[in-house]
Write a protein that holds these residues in place. Structure first.
Motif, PDB file in Angstrom:
ATOM      1  N   MET A  97      25.245  46.776  32.102  1.00 29.40           N
ATOM      2  CA  MET A  97      25.894  46.705  33.542  1.00 29.40           C
ATOM      3  C   MET A  97      27.007  45.916  33.698  1.00 29.40           C
ATOM      4  O   MET A  97      27.763  46.270  34.304  1.00 29.40           O
ATOM      5  N   TYR A  98      27.052  44.600  32.884  1.00 27.98           N
ATOM      6  CA  TYR A  98      28.215  43.875  32.640  1.00 27.98           C
ATOM      7  C   TYR A  98      29.449  44.498  32.194  1.00 27.98           C
ATOM      8  O   TYR A  98      30.432  44.628  32.768  1.00 27.98           O
ATOM      9  N   ASP A  99      29.078  45.460  30.949  1.00 27.81           N
ATOM     10  CA  ASP A  99      30.288  46.136  30.711  1.00 27.81           C
ATOM     11  C   ASP A  99      30.930  47.116  31.566  1.00 27.81           C
ATOM     12  O   ASP A  99      32.013  47.378  31.856  1.00 27.81           O
ATOM     13  N   ASP A 100      29.944  47.676  32.280  1.00 28.77           N
ATOM     14  CA  ASP A 100      30.352  48.852  33.469  1.00 28.77           C
ATOM     15  C   ASP A 100      31.104  48.082  34.592  1.00 28.77           C
ATOM     16  O   ASP A 100      32.309  48.475  34.952  1.00 28.77           O
ATOM     17  N   VAL A 101      30.934  46.783  34.842  1.00 26.15           N
ATOM     18  CA  VAL A 101      31.566  46.163  35.936  1.00 26.15           C
ATOM     19  C   VAL A 101      33.013  45.806  35.481  1.00 26.15           C
ATOM     20  O   VAL A 101      34.093  45.963  36.118  1.00 26.15           O
ATOM     21  N   VAL A 102      32.903  45.314  34.257  1.00 23.40           N
ATOM     22  CA  VAL A 102      34.193  44.964  33.643  1.00 23.40           C
ATOM     23  C   VAL A 102      35.236  45.928  33.445  1.00 23.40           C
ATOM     24  O   VAL A 102      36.422  45.986  33.768  1.00 23.40           O
ATOM     25  N   ARG A 103      34.614  47.193  33.088  1.00 20.31           N
ATOM     26  CA  ARG A 103      35.545  48.597  33.225  1.00 20.31           C
ATOM     27  C   ARG A 103      36.170  48.689  34.253  1.00 20.31           C
ATOM     28  O   ARG A 103      37.130  49.513  34.349  1.00 20.31           O
ATOM     29  N   GLN A 104      35.236  48.450  35.628  1.00 19.93           N
ATOM     30  CA  GLN A 104      35.975  49.029  36.937  1.00 19.93           C
ATOM     31  C   GLN A 104      37.359  48.133  37.126  1.00 19.93           C
ATOM     32  O   GLN A 104      37.967  48.594  37.794  1.00 19.93           O
ATOM     33  N   PRO A 122      39.776  45.123  41.983  1.00 17.70           N
ATOM     34  CA  PRO A 122      40.710  45.998  42.942  1.00 17.70           C
ATOM     35  C   PRO A 122      41.954  45.471  43.302  1.00 17.70           C
ATOM     36  O   PRO A 122      42.200  44.266  43.410  1.00 17.70           O
ATOM     37  N   ASP A 123      42.679  46.402  43.620  1.00 19.91           N
ATOM     38  CA  ASP A 123      44.202  45.967  44.056  1.00 19.91           C
ATOM     39  C   ASP A 123      44.378  44.726  44.893  1.00 19.91           C
ATOM     40  O   ASP A 123      44.880  43.981  44.874  1.00 19.91           O
ATOM     41  N   ARG A 124      43.308  45.035  46.161  1.00 17.08           N
ATOM     42  CA  ARG A 124      43.405  44.096  47.123  1.00 17.08           C
ATOM     43  C   ARG A 124      43.129  42.670  46.470  1.00 17.08           C
ATOM     44  O   ARG A 124      43.658  41.513  47.025  1.00 17.08           O
ATOM     45  N   LEU A 128      45.190  39.034  46.578  1.00 16.50           N
ATOM     46  CA  LEU A 128      44.867  37.870  46.878  1.00 16.50           C
ATOM     47  C   LEU A 128      44.841  36.915  45.739  1.00 16.50           C
ATOM     48  O   LEU A 128      45.516  35.590  46.078  1.00 16.50           O
ATOM     49  N   ILE A 129      44.774  37.183  44.649  1.00 21.92           N
ATOM     50  CA  ILE A 129      44.957  36.165  43.460  1.00 21.92           C
ATOM     51  C   ILE A 129      46.198  35.767  43.136  1.00 21.92           C
ATOM     52  O   ILE A 129      46.492  34.397  43.027  1.00 21.92           O
TER      53      ILE A 129
END
Length: 70
Positions: free
Chosen positions: A25-32, A35-37, A41-42
């Motif tokens: 699950m963590y790997d999937d989130v990292v691959r995503q 987001p540009d928004r 902001l960062i």
């Protein structure tokens, strides 16, 4: 009569399965990626001028909302 306490917890096999699922699950989130928004902001938060601008705008909005009442 002596009571035997049942030990809680998960056995090694279950812990291993949970670990594998969490890593997947963590790997999937990292691959995503980010987001540009959020990236924008960062970037703004990393720029002191942008932070100062935002704080000034927030102060102006708060003053307008309060009609000068603090």
């Amino acid at each position: 009569m002596k009571e035997t306490k049942k030990q809680g917890g998960l056995n090694a096999e279950i812990q291993s399965r949970i670990g594998h699922q969490l890593r997947a699950m963590y790997d999937d989130v990292v691959r995503q990626g980010v987001p540009d928004r959020f990236a924008e902001l960062i970037r703004k938060l990393d720029d002191p001028a942008e932070v100062a601008k935002h704080l000034a705008e927030t102060d102006e909005q708060q003053a307008a909302k309060n009609d000068g009442r603090d």
